[in-house]
Design a protein around this motif. Structure first.
Motif, PDB file in Angstrom:
ATOM      1  N   THR A 299      40.539  58.387  -2.870  1.00 43.82           N
ATOM      2  CA  THR A 299      41.344  57.552  -3.766  1.00 43.82           C
ATOM      3  C   THR A 299      42.724  58.175  -3.906  1.00 43.82           C
ATOM      4  OG1 THR A 299      39.305  57.108  -4.949  1.00 43.82           O
ATOM      5  CG2 THR A 299      41.360  56.435  -6.021  1.00 43.82           C
ATOM      6  N   THR A 305      55.002  56.227  -3.833  1.00 47.39           N
ATOM      7  CA  THR A 305      55.943  55.524  -2.946  1.00 47.39           C
ATOM      8  C   THR A 305      56.546  56.500  -1.958  1.00 47.39           C
ATOM      9  OG1 THR A 305      57.877  55.953  -4.326  1.00 47.39           O
ATOM     10  CG2 THR A 305      56.671  53.931  -4.785  1.00 47.39           C
ATOM     11  N   THR A 310      59.444  52.112  -0.382  1.00 49.95           N
ATOM     12  CA  THR A 310      58.266  51.362   0.063  1.00 49.95           C
ATOM     13  C   THR A 310      57.011  51.975  -0.565  1.00 49.95           C
ATOM     14  OG1 THR A 310      59.427  51.189   2.168  1.00 49.95           O
ATOM     15  CG2 THR A 310      57.139  50.460   2.132  1.00 49.95           C
ATOM     16  N   PRO A 311      56.093  51.149  -1.070  1.00 51.73           N
ATOM     17  CA  PRO A 311      54.859  51.720  -1.638  1.00 51.73           C
ATOM     18  C   PRO A 311      54.040  52.439  -0.568  1.00 51.73           C
ATOM     19  CG  PRO A 311      55.094  49.413  -2.227  1.00 51.73           C
ATOM     20  CD  PRO A 311      56.145  49.691  -1.227  1.00 51.73           C
ATOM     21  N   THR A 313      50.495  53.304   0.770  1.00 53.42           N
ATOM     22  CA  THR A 313      49.162  52.733   0.589  1.00 53.42           C
ATOM     23  C   THR A 313      48.138  53.416   1.482  1.00 53.42           C
ATOM     24  OG1 THR A 313      49.377  51.099   2.332  1.00 53.42           O
ATOM     25  CG2 THR A 313      50.227  50.473   0.157  1.00 53.42           C
ATOM     26  N   ALA A 314      46.894  53.019   1.292  1.00 54.75           N
ATOM     27  CA  ALA A 314      45.803  53.568   2.103  1.00 54.75           C
ATOM     28  C   ALA A 314      46.003  53.253   3.573  1.00 54.75           C
ATOM     29  CB  ALA A 314      44.467  52.993   1.613  1.00 54.75           C
ATOM     30  N   ALA A 315      46.727  52.156   3.878  1.00 58.32           N
ATOM     31  CA  ALA A 315      46.970  51.800   5.275  1.00 58.32           C
ATOM     32  C   ALA A 315      47.794  52.881   5.964  1.00 58.32           C
ATOM     33  CB  ALA A 315      47.698  50.457   5.355  1.00 58.32           C
ATOM     34  N   ASP A 316      48.716  53.499   5.221  1.00 54.77           N
ATOM     35  CA  ASP A 316      49.512  54.589   5.803  1.00 54.77           C
ATOM     36  C   ASP A 316      48.619  55.770   6.185  1.00 54.77           C
ATOM     37  OD1 ASP A 316      52.225  53.526   5.588  1.00 54.77           O
ATOM     38  OD2 ASP A 316      51.961  53.688   3.413  1.00 54.77           O
ATOM     39  N   ALA A 368      41.433  51.547   5.728  1.00 55.40           N
ATOM     40  CA  ALA A 368      41.880  51.257   4.373  1.00 55.40           C
ATOM     41  C   ALA A 368      40.944  50.216   3.760  1.00 55.40           C
ATOM     42  CB  ALA A 368      43.303  50.725   4.387  1.00 55.40           C
ATOM     43  N   ASP A 370      41.152  49.306   0.202  1.00 53.78           N
ATOM     44  CA  ASP A 370      42.165  48.551  -0.532  1.00 53.78           C
ATOM     45  C   ASP A 370      43.412  49.421  -0.581  1.00 53.78           C
ATOM     46  OD1 ASP A 370      42.067  50.347  -2.774  1.00 53.78           O
ATOM     47  OD2 ASP A 370      40.209  49.364  -3.402  1.00 53.78           O
ATOM     48  N   ASP A 371      44.411  49.046  -1.391  1.00 52.34           N
ATOM     49  CA  ASP A 371      45.678  49.764  -1.361  1.00 52.34           C
ATOM     50  C   ASP A 371      45.541  51.245  -1.682  1.00 52.34           C
ATOM     51  OD1 ASP A 371      47.140  47.729  -0.503  1.00 52.34           O
ATOM     52  OD2 ASP A 371      48.233  47.343  -2.364  1.00 52.34           O
ATOM     53  N   ARG A 372      44.574  51.565  -2.573  1.00 51.79           N
ATOM     54  CA  ARG A 372      44.484  52.954  -3.002  1.00 51.79           C
ATOM     55  C   ARG A 372      43.264  53.683  -2.449  1.00 51.79           C
ATOM     56  NH1 ARG A 372      44.491  53.569  -9.134  1.00 51.79           N
ATOM     57  NH2 ARG A 372      44.027  55.724  -8.547  1.00 51.79           N
TER      58      ARG A 372
END
Lengths: 627, 289
Positions: A299, A305, A310-311, A313-316, A368, A370-372
């Motif tokens: 988590t 950011t 840019t935020p 996120t977990a995708a990064d 990922a 979700d975002d987090r």
């Protein structure tokens, strides 16, 4: 070691003899010629020791010169070639153009798993700090894998056997852990003693002194101006110009450690002195077992950011592991359904990152949720080892996904390197506690605290231990100077607060004499080693390397080169609990004892040892048959 | 700003040396005539000056590219030089005393700058156009050829290759000077020694002009010799660099003189037709063999 012309010369002589023999040549003679041409003449063993000049490293060149003397005493034609650190890394790590090199390892080896990328034969073909030696030993491979999978006594045993096996087969000779010596000014910042200035956390753990306590510096006006607004710049003098010209965490030839890039790029977790991994950019993680594989649900901290707004996120995070495994991203993102990992690629050649492979290779795939939340599935390894994968820097997908093409200059393609590996990455977009302000290549670099970083935004109780505050400075400026002595003088003159790169033991009296400057000595350091190219004759032979290692007398090096500011060591591991008692230093090398006494090689015994290893002597020159 | 402090220090000391030498070498009479003569002399030396400026500009650009370019196209000859001369520089250093270190350190930084700049000033003020043009052209050749060598040959000096035998005397005795020297050059550029070649160039030109500069010539020769020794004594250069530097100096001066002679001959040929005066500058200049 170069092949010298005798091969050709011999053949030519034989051919000349044939021509001279003319009509008299018979079938018998031709048979004789064939037999003779199978025997090539022998040449002296040559060893070119590559290292960095005295300006760049206070000890490396002196070590190399001492080794040269020892090798020469045993009849080896040894020589020393100095080159810039960038060039050394390019030749050694990327092109494998070397016989032997003397260098400091890029980081401390706290856990046995840190040896995995360095010595596992699966990395022989991977450029960078992945097996630059070309070393392959099936037993070592097995032990490296065992320590990844096991815990407790079994892991400790595997680690102990591993270290002994390394000490016997000598892919590299570990020399000593040096004390990092620095000059620091306590008048503007405090906490120097104990701060680990080889890692980014060292700079974050400093505190500023109370205003008014400052003594006048040589540059009085700035000091007063600063005091008025209470803005404070942490001024670092360094002898390493590379970080002013390149801030790419993947550019292996530009990185000594991660002190600077680690301040710009956050990782999910950080490694503590004890070798455990604690959450950093991640708020927490939890391990579970799914289908016999360990999976971690990570988590992220809320509201993180990138420096460009840019935020994060977990995708990064998922992207980061894909990028490290293959910077072309050709196999398609491994988060795709079907779970194609790095080996599932179709067309192009894989171009793995030249750094972080040991840790990123622990990850089978990352996705990922979700975002987090990101779900990381690991290869077969224990969770304590697996968590090391969280210490790699996290890269922004929106910047690095455009750097996956192979490099071309004017339409010409150059090797398999991708833009991600060769970009200087200036300005860098990270998520770390500091962000980039400006740079002048080879002269200076300025960073400033990132106001949106969690260290600045989150309440102290949520922050990692010991980092309960934003950085103590309003600017961090790095300035390049010519050598360690000059760096020290810049600090004692009040023009810098600390020497960023460690300086030599010869500067200790100079630091001691200066009133306003403290001597900071830190023994938690990366070892100096001699690395061998195990793919070049005669270094391919472990017995040869083993005998070579017996020409090294560590106590002499510690006395003469380090002036006592170092500890001799046989094992590369710095954490005492991992080193078996029989490998701990006790005045003599327990595995490859020195051939000679008190730092002087016993030439007669050295010859005997090399003869036993299968080599011979022509007079007092160690020779081998050029084949 | 300790770099600025070092620069100011050098400027102040060299300025002082200039003042003293102006009175002693140029003399009061010539100084009086200087405001009239100097502009003409400078105008006459414009073309070599422009060339020198261009060479220095290219030098600056190449230095920006830094050692990078060298590592790409050059050869590392440090080992070759070491094989040739071994620990010779260590022998030179074995005579080190604190006084000698102070003297050679002073000569290497201050003396060198003074040695290079003063003859430009003196010849300009006294209106010796040809000597000035020769000197500037020789400087340009030194820098130009030196620059090519620096790109082609990568070499570290003795202080960087044998720190166990050779101490980096200048930087250990006066660390701040490295702030200045590292602005001027990088530590892989030691072959040939431009300190040597430029100093010897000045000494050679001064020797040629000894009749007109009887007081300057011995100073120039002694100072040049000191600079040459200092490069080795301070552990910065190899003897090989020094030998190459002397060769470069001789070559540059011979080439510059030959060029000037040919130019003079051409101009005389022209002036024979147009009737112009061949010597726009000083009156006392003679062609010397």
């Amino acid at each position: 070691m170069e092949r010298s012309p005798p091969t050709v010369a011999t053949r030519r002589r034989v051919l000349a003899g044939l021509a001279g023999g003319g009509v008299a040549a018979t079938a018998g003679c031709i048979g004789r010629i064939r037999s003779v041409s199978g025997w090539e003449s022998s040449t002296q063993v040559r060893l070119d020791i590559k290292t960095v000049p005295a300006d760049a490293d206070p000890y490396a060149l002196r070590i190399a010169r001492q080794l040269r003397e020892w090798y020469r005493a045993a009849g080896i034609d040894a020589r020393v070639t100095p080159m810039s650190e960038q060039e050394l890394f390019r030749q050694v790590l990327l092109n494998r153009e070397f016989d032997a090199f003397v260098a400091r390892m890029p980081a401390r080896f706290r856990t046995p798993d840190s040896l995995f990328p360095l010595l596992h034969s699966r990395f022989v073909e991977t450029p960078g700090w992945q097996n630059p030696f070309g070393y392959a030993d099936l037993e070592v491979n097995e032990l490296l894998e065992t320590q990844r999978r096991t815990t407790g006594r079994r892991r400790a045993e595997a680690a102990a056997t591993l270290q002994t096996e390394i000490a016997r087969t000598q892919p590299f000779t570990v020399l000593a852990f040096p004390d990092d010596i620095r000059a620091a000014r306590p008048d503007r910042f405090r906490g120097w003693q104990g701060a680990d200035l080889r890692s980014p956390t060292g700079y974050l753990s400093l505190d500023r002194t109370a205003p008014g306590r400052e003594r006048g510096t040589a540059d009085g006006t700035t000091a007063t101006a600063e005091a008025a607004s209470d803005r404070r710049t942490l001024r670092v003098a360094t002898t390493d110009p590379r970080a002013t010209a390149n801030l790419n965490p993947l550019a292996v030839e530009f990185r000594r450690g991660d002190a600077v890039t680690g301040l710009l790029y956050d990782s999910l977790g950080y490694e503590t002195d004890e070798g455990t991994t604690e959450p950093w950019l991640a708020e927490s993680w939890a391990f579970s077992e799914v289908d016999d594989a360990h999976v971690a649900r990570v988590t992220l901290r809320p509201g993180t950011t990138w420096h460009d707004g840019t935020p994060l996120t977990a995708a990064d995070v998922a992207f980061t592991y894909d990028l490290l495994a293959d910077t072309t991203l050709d196999g398609g993102p491994s988060t795709d359904d079907g779970g194609t990992t790095a080996d599932g690629e179709g067309e192009g050649e894989r171009v793995p990152a030249p750094r972080f492979q040991g840790r990123s290779s622990l990850v089978a795939d990352a996705e990922a949720v979700d975002d987090r939340t990101v779900e990381v599935r690991f290869v077969d390894c224990d969770p304590t080892v697996a968590a090391r994968a969280f210490t790699v820097p996290v890269f922004p997908e929106h910047v690095w996904m455009n750097r996956t093409d192979t490099v071309s200059l004017g339409g010409l393609e150059f090797g398999p390197a991708t833009e991600a590996l060769v970009t200087n990455n200036i300005p860098p977009v990270g998520s770390g506690p500091l962000r980039f302000v400006r740079n002048t290549p080879r002269e200076s670099l300025v960073l400033e605290p990132f106001a949106d970083h969690f260290l600045a935004r989150r309440p102290p109780e949520e922050l990692p231990r010991g980092f309960a505050d934003a950085p103590a400075f309003d600017r961090l400026s790095v300035r390049v100077v010519g050598s360690g002595v000059t760096a020290v003088e810049v600090v004692t003159d009040g023009d810098a607060d600390v020497t960023g790169t460690p300086v030599g033991a010869d500067t200790v009296p100079r630091i001691g004499r200066a009133g306003d400057t403290s001597l900071v000595v830190d023994g938690r350091s990366a070892p100096y080693v001699v690395g061998y190219n195990a793919l070049r004759q005669p270094l391919t032979n472990p017995q040869f390397r083993n005998t070579l290692a017996r020409l090294v007398h560590r106590p002499s090096l510690v006395r003469a080169v380090f002036e006592g500011y170092a500890r001799p060591t046989v094992s590369p591991l710095s954490t005492r609990r991992w080193v078996p008692s029989e490998l701990r230093w006790s005045g003599e090398d327990p595995v490859t004892p020195f051939i000679g006494s008190d730092g002087t090689v016993d030439a007669e015994r050295a010859r005997e040892a090399f003869r036993t290893a299968g080599y011979s002597y022509d007079g007092d020159r160690l020779v081998r048959t050029a084949r | 700003m300790s770099l600025l402090a070092v620069v100011l220090e050098v400027a102040a000391v060299v300025g002082l040396l200039h003042l003293v030498s102006l009175v002693a070498v140029v003399g009061v009479d010539d100084l009086r005539a200087a405001p009239r003569r100097a502009p003409r002399t400078l105008r006459a030396a414009l073309s070599p000056l422009a060339t020198l400026a261009a060479v220095l500009a290219v030098n600056g650009v190449i230095r920006r590219l830094g050692a990078e370019l060298s590592w790409l196209v050059g050869v590392n000859v440090t080992g070759v030089i070491y094989a040739i001369e071994g620990a010779f520089v260590a022998v030179v250093q074995s005579f080190a005393t604190p006084a000698a270190t102070a003297y050679f350190g002073f000569v290497y930084v201050f003396g060198y700058v003074y040695l290079l700049t003063f003859p430009l000033l003196a010849t300009t003020l006294r209106g010796h156009t040809r000597t000035l043009r020769t000197l500037i052209a020789a400087y340009g050749l030194n820098y130009g050829i030196g620059l090519v060598c620096y790109v082609v040959f990568i070499a570290y000096g003795p202080r960087n290759l044998m720190p166990d035998l050779v101490e980096s005397l200048l930087f250990t005795s006066w660390p701040r000077s490295q702030l200045l020297t590292s602005q001027v050059n990088v530590n892989t550029n030691v072959f040939p020694s431009l300190h040597t070649s430029l100093s010897v160039t000045v000494a050679l030109v001064a020797y040629r002009a000894r009749d007109r500069y009887p007081r300057w010539t011995p100073v120039a020769v002694a100072l040049a010799a000191s600079v040459v020794v200092s490069t080795m004594y301070l552990g910065i250069h190899w003897a090989t660099d020094v030998v190459a530097g002397v060769g470069l100096a001789v070559g540059s001066v011979v080439a510059a003189e030959r060029y000037e002679r040919r130019r003079d001959a051409d101009r005389r040929g022209d002036s024979g037709r147009s009737g112009e005066s061949p010597e726009p500058g000083g009156s006392t200049e003679r062609t010397r063999g």
